[in-house]
Design an enzyme around this catalytic site. Sequence first.
Site, PDB file in Angstrom:
ATOM      1  CB  SER A  14      -0.918   0.018   1.231  1.00 45.27           C
ATOM      2  OG  SER A  14      -0.149   0.118   2.431  1.00 45.27           O
ATOM      3  CG  LEU A  17       9.242   1.774  -3.805  1.00 45.95           C
ATOM      4  CD1 LEU A  17       9.996   2.691  -4.755  1.00 45.95           C
ATOM      5  CD2 LEU A  17      10.221   0.956  -2.959  1.00 45.95           C
ATOM      6  CB  ALA A  18       4.057  -0.455  -3.942  1.00 48.15           C
ATOM      7  CG  ASP A  87       1.510  -6.924  13.006  1.00 49.11           C
ATOM      8  OD1 ASP A  87       2.682  -6.584  12.735  1.00 49.11           O
ATOM      9  OD2 ASP A  87       1.017  -6.817  14.143  1.00 49.11           O
ATOM     10  CB  VAL A  88       6.012  -7.351   9.179  1.00 48.10           C
ATOM     11  CG1 VAL A  88       5.539  -6.945   7.801  1.00 48.10           C
ATOM     12  CG2 VAL A  88       6.356  -6.135  10.031  1.00 48.10           C
ATOM     13  CG  ASP A 178      21.564   2.358  -5.579  1.00 44.99           C
ATOM     14  OD1 ASP A 178      20.835   3.204  -6.149  1.00 44.99           O
ATOM     15  OD2 ASP A 178      22.580   2.665  -4.938  1.00 44.99           O
ATOM     16  CG  HIS A 179      16.503   4.558  -7.826  1.00 50.55           C
ATOM     17  ND1 HIS A 179      16.637   4.798  -6.480  1.00 50.55           N
ATOM     18  CD2 HIS A 179      16.571   5.765  -8.437  1.00 50.55           C
ATOM     19  CE1 HIS A 179      16.773   6.096  -6.281  1.00 50.55           C
ATOM     20  NE2 HIS A 179      16.741   6.712  -7.443  1.00 50.55           N
ATOM     21  CD  GLU A 217      18.050  14.715  -2.987  1.00 54.49           C
ATOM     22  OE1 GLU A 217      16.834  14.506  -2.949  1.00 54.49           O
ATOM     23  OE2 GLU A 217      18.861  14.237  -2.178  1.00 54.49           O
ATOM     24  CG  ASP A 236      19.050   9.612   2.097  1.00 55.29           C
ATOM     25  OD1 ASP A 236      18.394   8.560   2.170  1.00 55.29           O
ATOM     26  OD2 ASP A 236      18.669  10.597   1.449  1.00 55.29           O
ATOM     27  CG  HIS A 241      21.810   6.763  -4.667  1.00 56.06           C
ATOM     28  ND1 HIS A 241      21.214   5.523  -4.857  1.00 56.06           N
ATOM     29  CD2 HIS A 241      20.847   7.531  -4.103  1.00 56.06           C
ATOM     30  CE1 HIS A 241      19.973   5.558  -4.430  1.00 56.06           C
ATOM     31  NE2 HIS A 241      19.731   6.768  -3.968  1.00 56.06           N
TER      32      HIS A 241
END
Length: 482
Positions: A14, A17-18, A87-88, A178-179, A217, A236, A241
């Site tokens: 939900s 990212l998805a 619930d993980v 890693d996109h 950024e 981060d 990256h």
Amino acid sequence: MKNIPVVMILFGGSGDLAHRKLYPALFNLYQKGLIRSNFAVIGTARRPWSHEYFRQQVSDAVHETHRGVNEDDIQDFVSHFYYQSHDVTDVDHYIALKKVANDLDEEYKAQGNRIFYMAMAPRFFGTIATHINDQSLTGSGFNRLVIEKPFGHDLQSAAELNRQIRESFDEDSVYRIDHYLGKEMVQNIMPLRMTNPIIKNIWNGDYIQNVQVTLAESLGVGTRGGYYDGSGALRDMVQNHIFQIITLLAMPEPTDLTSDAVHKAKQELLDSLIIPTAADVKKNFARGQYLAGEDHPGYLEEDQVDPDSHTETFVSGKVEFKQGPLASVPIYFRTGKNLKEKNSRIDIVLKHMNNLYGNAHSNNISIVIDPVSEIYFTINGKKIMTDGLRRENLDYRFSEQEMAKVPDGYERLLHDVFVADRTNFTHWAELKQYWKFVDAVEDAWDKQNKDGYAPEQYQPGKFGPASSDKIFDSETEHWIYN
């Protein structure tokens, strides 16, 4: 394109990212036939959604990124999606999830193949991996785990997470995504280096003065203040990256283009990574926090940020290796929030050569990753109708038509997961070296904090604090891109 039978279990179904990346990428792979009739996706999250509501969310995600697509195709695609409230931390929920996965495996003839995708808060990665193992969620075919960054908070936590994961998955089945490694111009680094004699023959310390990596950024932390204050720019952006890009720039040429050969070359390089001392950090690193701008608060006034925080929103520094074609060549990097503009680029600065024209500039090779895809050489040319030299760019830029064909990074990397190509994913041995470097810098900063040295404040709309211009080994070096 071969149809891959598989059941994918998406933890965080939900999430943002998805919705923004994964569902549109999966639809593209569905249209190309990589997944078609023998696949199912189980989305899990705490929310009590129905299958129908979940499918509508997937449909909305596809509509937001695709225009003019056949509606029947979208509806057939989303019919493969199922939802399981989860619930993980609850073992019973894994038992229920296992039953759904087994039922769908039989219905779709998925041959016991499973892909587990962790697209949720990193603090749950270890818990999920543990319960996948103790509740035997893996199938009888292949089992692959895709895990988003950050992989740990430091070397110790990363090693513990890796231990938990290895209880369920072999290293060959773990895909640390890693996109940035899916971006077109990042994937162009190796071909550019290794297929052009004019570049290949000068890719060494005899000709290259330094290399500069900029990931800038233009926005602040926004609503991510709580997360960011526990991370910072170094963890981060640099630990993943930037180090991925640096590794591709500095690695020796592999024996071939197989995943094993590429990662062997990367490991050979990273085994020679120089871990900075506290004195190195003081000399060759800078850190800062952005001040308030016209339309945003300063970092220390952001929501969920500790007003006494020492977390950096900007970092620049130096990386060096003892081995590889760029051995002893300084590789400088910088990244931060609220900078002048959003721009990701690499600048290779060639050494100034003795020549008849005393005012000749050095040549540069620039690779622009975002917002455009571009490679250009900065060379010297003669001024028209007068003595003296001017700088010229030999430019190669992707056309709009070419850019339209470039797949999103997530589509490219998800494709690689399905076909078991680990070339563009991080191995644990590589990640461990990245964390050693980052931990050394963080330890030096902790000591500086205790001595009363805080991150330097910088005005938004610039490229970080003034101290970033002083990290170079010599006074003649400077940031090429400003």
